[in-house]
Design an enzyme around this catalytic site. Structure first.
Site, PDB file in Angstrom:
ATOM      1  N   ASP A  81       1.293  -2.452  -7.518  1.00 33.17           N
ATOM      2  CA  ASP A  81       0.437  -2.950  -6.433  1.00 33.17           C
ATOM      3  C   ASP A  81      -0.914  -2.244  -6.461  1.00 33.17           C
ATOM      4  O   ASP A  81      -0.983  -1.022  -6.314  1.00 33.17           O
ATOM      5  CB  ASP A  81       1.166  -2.677  -5.101  1.00 33.17           C
ATOM      6  CG  ASP A  81       0.428  -3.204  -3.888  1.00 33.17           C
ATOM      7  OD1 ASP A  81      -0.597  -3.881  -4.045  1.00 33.17           O
ATOM      8  OD2 ASP A  81       0.905  -2.925  -2.763  1.00 33.17           O
ATOM      9  N   HIS A 129       5.535  -4.396   2.932  1.00 37.02           N
ATOM     10  CA  HIS A 129       5.119  -3.086   2.416  1.00 37.02           C
ATOM     11  C   HIS A 129       4.655  -2.243   3.604  1.00 37.02           C
ATOM     12  O   HIS A 129       3.563  -2.446   4.123  1.00 37.02           O
ATOM     13  CB  HIS A 129       3.988  -3.319   1.395  1.00 37.02           C
ATOM     14  CG  HIS A 129       3.450  -2.076   0.777  1.00 37.02           C
ATOM     15  ND1 HIS A 129       2.319  -2.058  -0.014  1.00 37.02           N
ATOM     16  CD2 HIS A 129       3.891  -0.780   0.813  1.00 37.02           C
ATOM     17  CE1 HIS A 129       2.076  -0.820  -0.420  1.00 37.02           C
ATOM     18  NE2 HIS A 129       3.009  -0.032   0.066  1.00 37.02           N
ATOM     19  N   MET A 137       2.375   2.371  -6.845  1.00 35.80           N
ATOM     20  CA  MET A 137       1.021   1.990  -6.422  1.00 35.80           C
ATOM     21  C   MET A 137       0.024   2.300  -7.536  1.00 35.80           C
ATOM     22  O   MET A 137       0.040   3.396  -8.105  1.00 35.80           O
ATOM     23  CB  MET A 137       0.605   2.760  -5.159  1.00 35.80           C
ATOM     24  CG  MET A 137       1.355   2.419  -3.885  1.00 35.80           C
ATOM     25  SD  MET A 137       1.085   0.752  -3.256  1.00 35.80           S
ATOM     26  CE  MET A 137      -0.694   0.647  -3.099  1.00 35.80           C
ATOM     27  N   ASP A 190       1.152  -6.516   3.805  1.00 34.49           N
ATOM     28  CA  ASP A 190       0.697  -5.122   3.854  1.00 34.49           C
ATOM     29  C   ASP A 190       0.550  -4.657   5.293  1.00 34.49           C
ATOM     30  O   ASP A 190      -0.420  -4.983   5.973  1.00 34.49           O
ATOM     31  CB  ASP A 190      -0.643  -4.995   3.124  1.00 34.49           C
ATOM     32  CG  ASP A 190      -0.459  -4.997   1.617  1.00 34.49           C
ATOM     33  OD1 ASP A 190       0.360  -4.205   1.117  1.00 34.49           O
ATOM     34  OD2 ASP A 190      -1.133  -5.791   0.939  1.00 34.49           O
ATOM     35  N   MET A 240      -0.217  -1.774   7.788  1.00 30.36           N
ATOM     36  CA  MET A 240      -0.904  -0.469   7.839  1.00 30.36           C
ATOM     37  C   MET A 240      -1.118  -0.082   9.295  1.00 30.36           C
ATOM     38  O   MET A 240      -1.474  -0.929  10.117  1.00 30.36           O
ATOM     39  CB  MET A 240      -2.261  -0.560   7.137  1.00 30.36           C
ATOM     40  CG  MET A 240      -2.167  -1.055   5.699  1.00 30.36           C
ATOM     41  SD  MET A 240      -3.748  -0.928   4.864  1.00 30.36           S
ATOM     42  CE  MET A 240      -3.384  -1.820   3.334  1.00 30.36           C
ATOM     43  N   MET A 259       3.157   0.686   5.203  1.00 28.83           N
ATOM     44  CA  MET A 259       2.300   1.869   5.042  1.00 28.83           C
ATOM     45  C   MET A 259       2.091   2.447   6.437  1.00 28.83           C
ATOM     46  O   MET A 259       1.015   2.365   7.028  1.00 28.83           O
ATOM     47  CB  MET A 259       0.975   1.458   4.381  1.00 28.83           C
ATOM     48  CG  MET A 259       1.161   1.141   2.899  1.00 28.83           C
ATOM     49  SD  MET A 259      -0.190   0.180   2.206  1.00 28.83           S
ATOM     50  CE  MET A 259       0.349  -1.469   2.670  1.00 28.83           C
ATOM     51  N   SER A 282      -0.692 -10.825  -2.085  1.00 27.82           N
ATOM     52  CA  SER A 282      -0.825 -10.056  -0.840  1.00 27.82           C
ATOM     53  C   SER A 282      -1.742 -10.801   0.122  1.00 27.82           C
ATOM     54  O   SER A 282      -2.928 -11.006  -0.169  1.00 27.82           O
ATOM     55  CB  SER A 282      -1.418  -8.676  -1.134  1.00 27.82           C
ATOM     56  OG  SER A 282      -1.954  -8.143   0.069  1.00 27.82           O
ATOM     57  N   HIS A 294       3.590 -10.938  -0.149  1.00 29.10           N
ATOM     58  CA  HIS A 294       3.498  -9.495   0.089  1.00 29.10           C
ATOM     59  C   HIS A 294       2.701  -9.251   1.370  1.00 29.10           C
ATOM     60  O   HIS A 294       1.567  -9.704   1.505  1.00 29.10           O
ATOM     61  CB  HIS A 294       2.826  -8.849  -1.121  1.00 29.10           C
ATOM     62  CG  HIS A 294       2.761  -7.362  -1.111  1.00 29.10           C
ATOM     63  ND1 HIS A 294       3.809  -6.557  -1.502  1.00 29.10           N
ATOM     64  CD2 HIS A 294       1.754  -6.507  -0.764  1.00 29.10           C
ATOM     65  CE1 HIS A 294       3.459  -5.286  -1.404  1.00 29.10           C
ATOM     66  NE2 HIS A 294       2.217  -5.230  -0.945  1.00 29.10           N
TER      67      HIS A 294
HETATM   68  C1  DX5 Z   1      -3.222  -1.681  -0.820  1.00 27.25           C
HETATM   69  C2  DX5 Z   1      -2.220  -2.799  -0.622  1.00 27.25           C
HETATM   70  C3  DX5 Z   1      -2.266  -3.834  -1.703  1.00 27.25           C
HETATM   71  C4  DX5 Z   1      -3.591  -4.546  -1.807  1.00 27.25           C
HETATM   72  C5  DX5 Z   1      -3.643  -5.377  -3.056  1.00 27.25           C
HETATM   73  O1  DX5 Z   1      -2.968  -0.660   0.063  1.00 27.25           O
HETATM   74  O2  DX5 Z   1      -0.908  -2.269  -0.621  1.00 27.25           O
HETATM   75  O3  DX5 Z   1      -1.186  -4.725  -1.574  1.00 27.25           O
HETATM   76  O4  DX5 Z   1      -3.850  -5.335  -0.693  1.00 27.25           O
HETATM   77  O5  DX5 Z   1      -4.902  -5.943  -3.176  1.00 27.25           O
HETATM   78  P1  DX5 Z   1      -5.630  -6.052  -4.596  1.00 27.25           P
HETATM   79  O6  DX5 Z   1      -4.725  -6.823  -5.511  1.00 27.25           O
HETATM   80  O7  DX5 Z   1      -6.905  -6.790  -4.272  1.00 27.25           O
HETATM   81  O8  DX5 Z   1      -5.853  -4.659  -5.101  1.00 27.25           O
HETATM   82 ZN    ZN Z   2       0.843  -3.635  -0.788  1.00 26.03          ZN
END
Ligand code: DX5
Ligand code: ZN
Length: 232
Positions: free
Chosen positions: A180, A68, A141, A37, A39, A70, A10, A35
């Site tokens: 994840d 991903h 998750m 993320d 948000m 969110m 990620s 990956h």
């Molecule tokens: C959390 C994200 C993850 C996160 C993973 O909301 O979806 O992808 O960044 O990071 P680690 O592996 O450090 O938990």
């Molecule tokens: Zn993620």
């Protein structure tokens, strides 16, 4: 034939000032997916990255671009991310009604991309039911979404096994399971033994002194546990 566990670093944990170099490191280190993320500050408290970044990143890498989402309004934004170069689009079931979830998966498939549905830790696995037969991947998750560097929620393995059983029962043997949050050499074997195929790693890879070695270490630990579980 046995398929080794896939690793999806990620980039939320990468060094944004050296992003191209960090991507090159995970490519050379044998990562399978990158990956991303996304948000929006509403679905989760944090605000991270979006379409403009993916537009530059996607053409610059051969890794599977695993987005991903969110965000509160995936139906609006899915086409934007596909246009920007996503290979795999991951939508949260909590952001959508059952009907909207079906529409989201259909929209992703019609564009020729892979479709995944994601579950927050407290969402029943049964929420995947409307789309389980059609999914390319389910994301379980193992932390509350929002931040990297959190600790793995103990017991997530049971939810991984439940999602795997549900996909088999629906005749979707090919569905991958991604996990994840808080995944590293200690937690990877737990989820791999339960049926995880794709492991997201943020801090475990990008905060490691040697990210390539970290990818190899997580994959080796996961494969060992998965092979042992398959043989049992
Ligand atoms: C959390 C994200 C993850 C996160 C993973 O909301 O979806 O992808 O960044 O990071 P680690 O592996 O450090 O938990
Ligand atoms: Zn993620």
């Amino acid at each position: 034939m046995y398929q080794p566990v896939k690793i999806a670093p990620s980039i939320l944990s990468a060094d944004f000032m050296r992003l191209a170099a960090d991507i090159a490191v995970i490519e050379e280190g044998g990562a399978n997916f990158v990956h991303i993320d996304v948000m929006d500050g509403h679905f989760v408290p944090n605000l991270t990255m979006g379409v403009p970044l993916l537009k530059q990143l996607a053409p610059a890498t051969d890794l599977v671009c695993d987005v991903h989402l969110m965000i509160d309004n995936p139906l609006t934004q899915i086409p934007w991310f596909i246009e920007a170069g996503a290979d795999l689009v991951n939508v949260h079931v909590e952001a959508l009604t059952d009907e909207e979830l079906r529409r989201a998966v259909a929209m992703i498939h019609e564009a020729g991309c892979l479709a995944a549905a994601a579950l927050k830790p407290k969402t029943p696995v049964a929420a995947l039911a409307p789309v389980i037969a059609d999914l390319d991947m389910a994301l379980v998750m193992s932390v509350e979404p929002g931040f990297s560097g959190q600790s793995y929620i103990a017991g997530t393995e049971a939810r991984v096994a439940e999602a795997a059983a549900m996909a088999r029962a629906a005749g979707n043997e090919a569905m991958l399971i991604q996990v994840d949050g808080g995944i590293g050499p200690v937690t990877a074997p737990l989820v791999a033994a339960a049926g995880a195929d794709v492991l997201v790693c943020g801090n475990a890879v990008f905060k490691a002194e040697d990210p390539a070695a970290a990818i190899a270490e997580v994959r080796a630990a996961a494969d060992k546990a998965r092979l042992a579980a398959l043989a049992a």
